[in-house]
Each structure stands twice: as structure tokens, then as C-alpha cells.
Motif scaffolding. Structure first.
Motif, PDB file in Angstrom:
ATOM      1  N   VAL A  73       0.857  -1.176   0.000  1.00 25.68           N
ATOM      2  CA  VAL A  73       0.000   0.000   0.000  1.00 25.68           C
ATOM      3  C   VAL A  73       0.896   1.230   0.000  1.00 25.68           C
ATOM      4  CG1 VAL A  73      -1.770   1.297   1.240  1.00 25.68           C
ATOM      5  CG2 VAL A  73      -1.844  -1.205   1.221  1.00 25.68           C
ATOM      6  N   THR A  74       0.706   2.101  -0.979  1.00 26.72           N
ATOM      7  CA  THR A  74       1.472   3.341  -1.071  1.00 26.72           C
ATOM      8  C   THR A  74       0.535   4.495  -0.762  1.00 26.72           C
ATOM      9  OG1 THR A  74       2.858   2.362  -2.804  1.00 26.72           O
ATOM     10  CG2 THR A  74       2.930   4.759  -2.563  1.00 26.72           C
ATOM     11  N   ILE A  75       0.961   5.362   0.162  1.00 27.74           N
ATOM     12  CA  ILE A  75       0.171   6.539   0.537  1.00 27.74           C
ATOM     13  C   ILE A  75       1.088   7.751   0.577  1.00 27.74           C
ATOM     14  CG2 ILE A  75      -1.524   5.219   1.871  1.00 27.74           C
ATOM     15  CD1 ILE A  75      -0.038   6.121   4.421  1.00 27.74           C
ATOM     16  N   ARG A  76       0.482   8.935   0.603  1.00 26.03           N
ATOM     17  CA  ARG A  76       1.284  10.136   0.832  1.00 26.03           C
ATOM     18  C   ARG A  76       1.820  10.086   2.255  1.00 26.03           C
ATOM     19  NH1 ARG A  76       1.198  14.016  -2.965  1.00 26.03           N
ATOM     20  NH2 ARG A  76      -0.469  13.936  -4.493  1.00 26.03           N
ATOM     21  N   HIS A  77       2.981  10.649   2.461  1.00 19.52           N
ATOM     22  CA  HIS A  77       3.610  10.613   3.776  1.00 19.52           C
ATOM     23  C   HIS A  77       2.710  11.258   4.819  1.00 19.52           C
ATOM     24  CE1 HIS A  77       6.384  11.447   7.045  1.00 19.52           C
ATOM     25  NE2 HIS A  77       7.155  10.510   6.536  1.00 19.52           N
ATOM     26  N   ARG A  78       2.588  10.607   5.956  1.00 18.52           N
ATOM     27  CA  ARG A  78       1.883  11.181   7.102  1.00 18.52           C
ATOM     28  C   ARG A  78       2.545  10.663   8.364  1.00 18.52           C
ATOM     29  NH1 ARG A  78      -3.635  11.102   7.330  1.00 18.52           N
ATOM     30  NH2 ARG A  78      -3.632  11.065   9.561  1.00 18.52           N
ATOM     31  N   GLN A  79       2.573  11.492   9.373  1.00 15.90           N
ATOM     32  CA  GLN A  79       3.173  11.118  10.648  1.00 15.90           C
ATOM     33  C   GLN A  79       2.294  10.085  11.346  1.00 15.90           C
ATOM     34  OE1 GLN A  79       6.047  11.757  11.342  1.00 15.90           O
ATOM     35  NE2 GLN A  79       6.626  13.875  11.025  1.00 15.90           N
ATOM     36  N   PRO A 112      10.440   5.284   1.038  1.00 16.31           N
ATOM     37  CA  PRO A 112      11.342   4.640   0.074  1.00 16.31           C
ATOM     38  C   PRO A 112      12.559   5.455  -0.334  1.00 16.31           C
ATOM     39  CG  PRO A 112       9.321   5.324  -0.997  1.00 16.31           C
ATOM     40  CD  PRO A 112       9.125   5.545   0.479  1.00 16.31           C
ATOM     41  N   ASP A 113      12.449   6.773  -0.365  1.00 21.54           N
ATOM     42  CA  ASP A 113      13.595   7.568  -0.768  1.00 21.54           C
ATOM     43  C   ASP A 113      13.938   8.652   0.264  1.00 21.54           C
ATOM     44  OD1 ASP A 113      11.448   9.199  -1.173  1.00 21.54           O
ATOM     45  OD2 ASP A 113      11.747   9.468  -3.316  1.00 21.54           O
ATOM     46  N   GLU A 114      13.341   8.554   1.441  1.00 19.96           N
ATOM     47  CA  GLU A 114      13.596   9.449   2.563  1.00 19.96           C
ATOM     48  C   GLU A 114      13.362  10.920   2.227  1.00 19.96           C
ATOM     49  OE1 GLU A 114      17.419   8.439   4.182  1.00 19.96           O
ATOM     50  OE2 GLU A 114      16.701   6.483   4.821  1.00 19.96           O
ATOM     51  N   THR A 115      12.355  11.192   1.388  1.00 26.10           N
ATOM     52  CA  THR A 115      12.003  12.567   1.050  1.00 26.10           C
ATOM     53  C   THR A 115      10.729  13.020   1.751  1.00 26.10           C
ATOM     54  OG1 THR A 115      10.742  11.863  -0.888  1.00 26.10           O
ATOM     55  CG2 THR A 115      13.076  12.433  -1.234  1.00 26.10           C
ATOM     56  N   ARG A 116      10.114  12.131   2.535  1.00 26.65           N
ATOM     57  CA  ARG A 116       8.877  12.423   3.254  1.00 26.65           C
ATOM     58  C   ARG A 116       7.728  12.789   2.312  1.00 26.65           C
ATOM     59  NH1 ARG A 116       9.501  13.281   8.787  1.00 26.65           N
ATOM     60  NH2 ARG A 116       7.775  14.733   8.761  1.00 26.65           N
ATOM     61  N   ARG A 117       7.733  12.173   1.118  1.00 26.09           N
ATOM     62  CA  ARG A 117       6.633  12.392   0.179  1.00 26.09           C
ATOM     63  C   ARG A 117       5.658  11.231   0.183  1.00 26.09           C
ATOM     64  NH1 ARG A 117       7.916  12.936  -5.292  1.00 26.09           N
ATOM     65  NH2 ARG A 117       9.420  11.293  -4.945  1.00 26.09           N
ATOM     66  N   TYR A 118       6.174  10.012   0.297  1.00 28.65           N
ATOM     67  CA  TYR A 118       5.335   8.817   0.259  1.00 28.65           C
ATOM     68  C   TYR A 118       5.766   7.846   1.358  1.00 28.65           C
ATOM     69  CZ  TYR A 118       4.160  10.500  -4.384  1.00 28.65           C
ATOM     70  OH  TYR A 118       3.740  11.276  -5.423  1.00 28.65           O
ATOM     71  N   LEU A 119       4.838   6.963   1.724  1.00 31.54           N
ATOM     72  CA  LEU A 119       5.137   5.829   2.587  1.00 31.54           C
ATOM     73  C   LEU A 119       4.704   4.570   1.865  1.00 31.54           C
ATOM     74  CD1 LEU A 119       3.886   6.939   6.135  1.00 31.54           C
ATOM     75  CD2 LEU A 119       6.248   6.784   5.327  1.00 31.54           C
ATOM     76  N   ILE A 120       5.498   3.528   1.990  1.00 36.55           N
ATOM     77  CA  ILE A 120       5.130   2.218   1.462  1.00 36.55           C
ATOM     78  C   ILE A 120       4.906   1.310   2.657  1.00 36.55           C
ATOM     79  CG2 ILE A 120       5.903   0.210   0.153  1.00 36.55           C
ATOM     80  CD1 ILE A 120       7.390   2.109  -1.687  1.00 36.55           C
ATOM     81  N   CYS A 121       3.729   0.701   2.687  1.00 35.08           N
ATOM     82  CA  CYS A 121       3.369  -0.206   3.774  1.00 35.08           C
ATOM     83  C   CYS A 121       3.196  -1.603   3.199  1.00 35.08           C
ATOM     84  CB  CYS A 121       2.060   0.234   4.428  1.00 35.08           C
ATOM     85  SG  CYS A 121       2.098   1.921   5.066  1.00 35.08           S
TER      86      CYS A 121
END
Length: 111
Positions: free
Chosen positions: A66-72, A95-104
Motif C-alpha cells: 500500500v502506497t500513501i502520501r507521507h503522514r506522521q 522509500p527515498d527518505e524525502t517524506r513524500r510517500y510511505l510504502i506499507c
């Protein structure tokens, strides 16, 4: 590591992010309740099934990414609800440490 490229238009799956809310059952145990955290857009990709035996029964959990926009605050003990299906979060990574996306990486379970 290069920057992850993802068309934001591909985040077209409506997901409900939930967190566990354990409460006492009055007999010294806990009930397994879930509380909605947010309704978000994401991308759900089935990865395949793995087979294992548990107490003599063959179990085949289906793995999803599941890929989502980055959220705390997204943690490995949360879950997504997608079209009535329950996807338990097993790992969370940027995935690229830019705080744009999270992969779960998730495992589908029964309701």
C-alpha cells in the motif's frame, strides 16, 4: 538512492486507516477494537500469496503493498480497510527518505 517517481493520480484507492484501541473486557482480558484515524487515498498492489501451516491448518495470507502520501504516526500495528478487506500493516518505510510517500507492506486478514 534515487528519488521515487510516482504519478499522484495512481493513488486512487480510498482507504480507511485504523489504529487498535484495546479496552478491558471486565474479566481481565482485552477486546480487540479499532478506531478510525483518517480516510486517505492510496494505491493497493497485490504481491502474491505465501502458504504456511498453523496448528495443522493451511493458511495462505495474501500480501499487499500500500502506497500513501507521507503522514506522521503510521505504525506497524495499524491497518487499512479497503473495500471491506482488512490489510494489517507489517512494515512502514519512506522509500527515498524525502517524506513524500510511505510504502506499507500489509497482510490481508479476515474480519
Amino acid at each position: 538512492m534515487g528519488e521515487m517517481r510516482l504519478d499522484p493520480g495512481r493513488l486512487s484507492a480510498r482507504l480507511r486507516l485504523e489504529t487498535p484501541a484495546y479496552e478491558g473486557d471486565g474479566q481481565g482480558g482485552l477486546t480487540d477494537e479499532w478506531t478510525a484515524v483518517a480516510e486517505i487515498w492510496g494505491r493497493v498492489e497485490p504481491l502474491g500469496a505465501t502458504h504456511r501451516e498453523d496448528a495443522g491448518a493451511l493458511i495462505a495470507p495474501v500480501s499487499h503493498r500500500v502506497t500513501i502520501r507521507h503522514r506522521q504516526g503510521v505504525r506497524h500495528d495499524m491497518r487499512f480497510v479497503f473495500r471491506g478487506r482488512l490489510l494489517l500493516v507489517r512494515t512502514v518505510r519512506d522509500p527515498d527518505e524525502t517524506r513524500r510517500y510511505l510504502i506499507c507492506d500489509c497482510e490481508e486478514t479476515r474480519p
